[in-house]
Scaffold this active site. Structure first.
Site, short mmCIF file in Angstrom:
data_model
loop_
_atom_site.label_atom_id
_atom_site.label_comp_id
_atom_site.label_asym_id
_atom_site.label_seq_id
_atom_site.Cartn_x
_atom_site.Cartn_y
_atom_site.Cartn_z
N TRP A 46 85.29 79.41 -15.36
CA TRP A 46 86.31 79.53 -14.30
C TRP A 46 87.34 80.61 -14.59
O TRP A 46 87.73 80.81 -15.74
CB TRP A 46 87.03 78.19 -14.17
N ASP A 68 94.42 83.36 -12.10
CA ASP A 68 95.32 84.53 -12.09
C ASP A 68 95.00 85.66 -13.08
O ASP A 68 94.67 85.40 -14.24
CB ASP A 68 96.75 84.10 -12.46
N GLN A 122 93.43 83.84 -16.44
CA GLN A 122 93.40 82.40 -16.61
C GLN A 122 91.94 81.97 -16.61
O GLN A 122 91.18 82.32 -15.69
CB GLN A 122 94.17 81.72 -15.47
N SER A 163 99.80 81.38 -17.13
CA SER A 163 99.88 82.81 -16.85
C SER A 163 101.02 83.53 -17.56
O SER A 163 102.04 82.93 -17.89
CB SER A 163 100.02 83.03 -15.34
N ARG A 216 107.48 78.86 -15.31
CA ARG A 216 106.27 79.51 -15.82
C ARG A 216 106.09 80.97 -15.38
O ARG A 216 106.80 81.47 -14.54
CB ARG A 216 105.03 78.72 -15.38
N ASP A 217 105.07 81.58 -15.97
CA ASP A 217 104.53 82.90 -15.58
C ASP A 217 105.47 84.06 -15.92
O ASP A 217 105.89 84.82 -15.03
CB ASP A 217 104.17 82.91 -14.08
N GLU A 269 105.48 81.27 -7.75
CA GLU A 269 104.70 81.48 -8.97
C GLU A 269 104.52 82.98 -9.22
O GLU A 269 104.65 83.80 -8.33
CB GLU A 269 103.33 80.80 -8.83
#
Ligand code: FRU
Length: 490
Positions: A38, A41, A57, A101, A166-167, A222
């Site tokens: 899989w 991002d 990811q 991410s 996040r990110d 995000e």
């Protein structure tokens, strides 16, 4: 902090085994797919030691989202990618719940620093929490900092979330200072982008909030990116749970906030807002600056709403968009495929100013690997509706219909082969300007990226249509002149 080296070794061993079994022929021609399993991002997009690096990811062990790793690939031309060993696995206390991410920045000593979100698993009484981590390495192997997470919730003023945090996107200023934008969900202002700075990449200071949703553009933002372009400053975010409004569709979106940045006071003043991509499958884009000064963006060519039950036809699932050059025109963020794509052009077929009405094919214009430009020249024509069908056979087609009177384009994949009850259409502004309307379609087997009027609006969509459906037809409700340039890709 304890580091368990085994998980990463196990992934790399698994990748070596898989690499021998997987065939390149099944993959798209120039869109990056995960080595195996899989992908979501794009992460750590950068130019380092003479080539582009793209991390992603990654859940190698299944074709569904799972404990997040960072996959890794490199490319000289942004179109041909070579897989590198998995870069990060969730193997420390700071990221045991996943390496989410983040981004990458070359260091003055020649090493590469990765910044990512470490997820700390839920305990009996706690939800999982998110904090920012760093790892430094040589472009293949990365060592996580023993100080991780280097930015915790405690670094932030009251009101910011420890669950939605996040990110990180980091960069270095000319004076050597590190800066970071990172996403959070504020108790009142909802999706919010925070700015932090650091002298060494380890010790970070909160500098302010650049912008927030305030209920206008979704609940959580995000994957932020923040960069100067054409005399302005652009903040890109990917909101969740948007209301449909103006040009924005409901659900997950991509938004560009364009404005001015006062770097001294860390203040961003928003002047305009627009969708980045109007398509059905585009999310979480990230940019980098190429050595020649181009700002290049790449996105996940999928969507959280539709990916869950999408067919798994290959040993890998999901792909990235084509890398795109960004530029500002009349205050709008515009995009075009990187010019390197022209190196994939095979024998070009041209039809200059041909008149079409009844559904017709044009000689030599057929295929699912193509860079196709169609210019409508409606001057002197009574045509109100023009219809382009691609990926067509007796049963299936993808339809792009231009309503010239309304200045609107409808992208429609509802006859593309999916029997799922999900969104299949998008409505986008597409106006005739100076006597023409231009459509450029990049087709790479199972995807279409449509650039309208020189990239002023873009519609990106995966298509489920069998590869044998390769017809392309043109039709209109009254005779109209069109010029077509078809470049098969190989
Ligand atoms: C966006 C996202 C990020 C997060 C990652 C997890 O698609 O939800 O916010 O870091 O995916 O895989």
């Amino acid at each position: 902090m304890s580091i368990n080296p085994k998980p990463l070794e196990r992934v790399r061993e698994f990748e070596r085994e898989q690499a021998m079994r997987l065939s390149a022929g099944e993959r798209p021609l120039f869109h990056l797919t995960p080595l195996v399993g899989w992908m979501n991002d794009p992460n750590g997009f950068c130019f380092y030691q003479g080539q582009f690096h793209l991390f992603y990811q990654y859940h190698p062990f299944s074709r569904q989202w799972g404990p997040m790793h960072w996959g890794h690939a490199v490319s000289a031309d942004l179109l041909h990618w070579t897989y590198m060993p998995c870069a990060l696995a969730p193997d420390t206390d700071a990221d045991a719940g996943g390496c989410f991410s983040g981004s990458a920045v070359p260091l003055p000593d020649g090493r590469l620093m990765l910044a990512y979100t470490g997820v700390q698993p839920a305990g009996t009484f706690r939800r999982e929490t998110q904090a920012q981590c760093v790892a430094v390495g040589n472009g293949t192997d990365f060592e996580k900092s023993l100080l991780n997470p280097v930015i915790r919730h405690a670094h932030l003023p009251v009101g910011y979330s420890e669950f939605d945090f996040r990110d990180p996107k980091i960069w270095r200023e000319e004076d050597g200072t590190f800066r970071m934008v990172v996403a959070n969900r504020h108790a009142e202002r909802q999706g919010a982008i925070l700015l932090l700075s650091s002298r060494d990449g380890l010790d970070w200071e909160f500098r302010g909030e650049l912008d927030a949703s305030r209920g206008e553009y979704g609940k959580m933002w995000e994957c932020p990116d923040f960069f100067p372009l054409g005399g302005k400053q652009v903040l890109i975010v990917s909101p969740q749970q948007m209301h449909a409004r103006e040009e924005f569709h409901a659900g997950y979106g991509t938004v560009a906030l364009i404005g001015r940045f006062d770097g001294k006071n860390c203040e961003f003043t928003r002047e305009s807002v627009q969708p980045v991509d109007h398509g059905l499958t585009f999310y979480a884009p990230q940019t980098t600056l190429a050595p020649d000064g181009r700002r290049i963006m790449i996105g996940w060519m999928d969507s959280w709403e539709t990916c869950k039950e999408a067919p798994r036809r290959h040993p890998w699932y999901a792909q990235m968009s084509v890398p795109r050059e960004l530029f500002l025109e009349n205050g709008r963020l515009c995009q075009r495929p990187v010019r390197e794509i022209e190196r994939l052009w095979q024998d070009t077929v041209r039809h200059d100013r041909v008149t079409v009405q009844e559904e017709t094919e044009l000689e030599g214009v057929r295929g699912r690997l193509m860079d196709l430009s169609v210019t409508l020249l409606p001057e002197g024509s009574a045509c109100r509706r023009f219809t382009l069908r691609v990926a067509k056979n007796a049963e299936h087609y993808i339809q792009i219909r231009c309503d010239l009177a309304r200045g609107e384009l409808v992208f429609d994949r509802s006859r593309g082969g999916s029997l799922r009850d999900i969104a299949h259409t998008r409505h986008v502004r597409a106006e005739v300007r100076e006597g023409k309307l231009t459509l450029r379609l990049l087709m790479d087997k199972e995807s279409i990226e449509l650039f309208i009027n020189g990239g002023e609006r873009v519609v990106t969509s995966l298509i489920p249509t069998p590869l044998s459906a390769d017809g392309i037809t043109f039709a209109a409700d009254a005779p109209i002149r069109v010029s077509v340039e078809a470049h098969p890709l190989g």
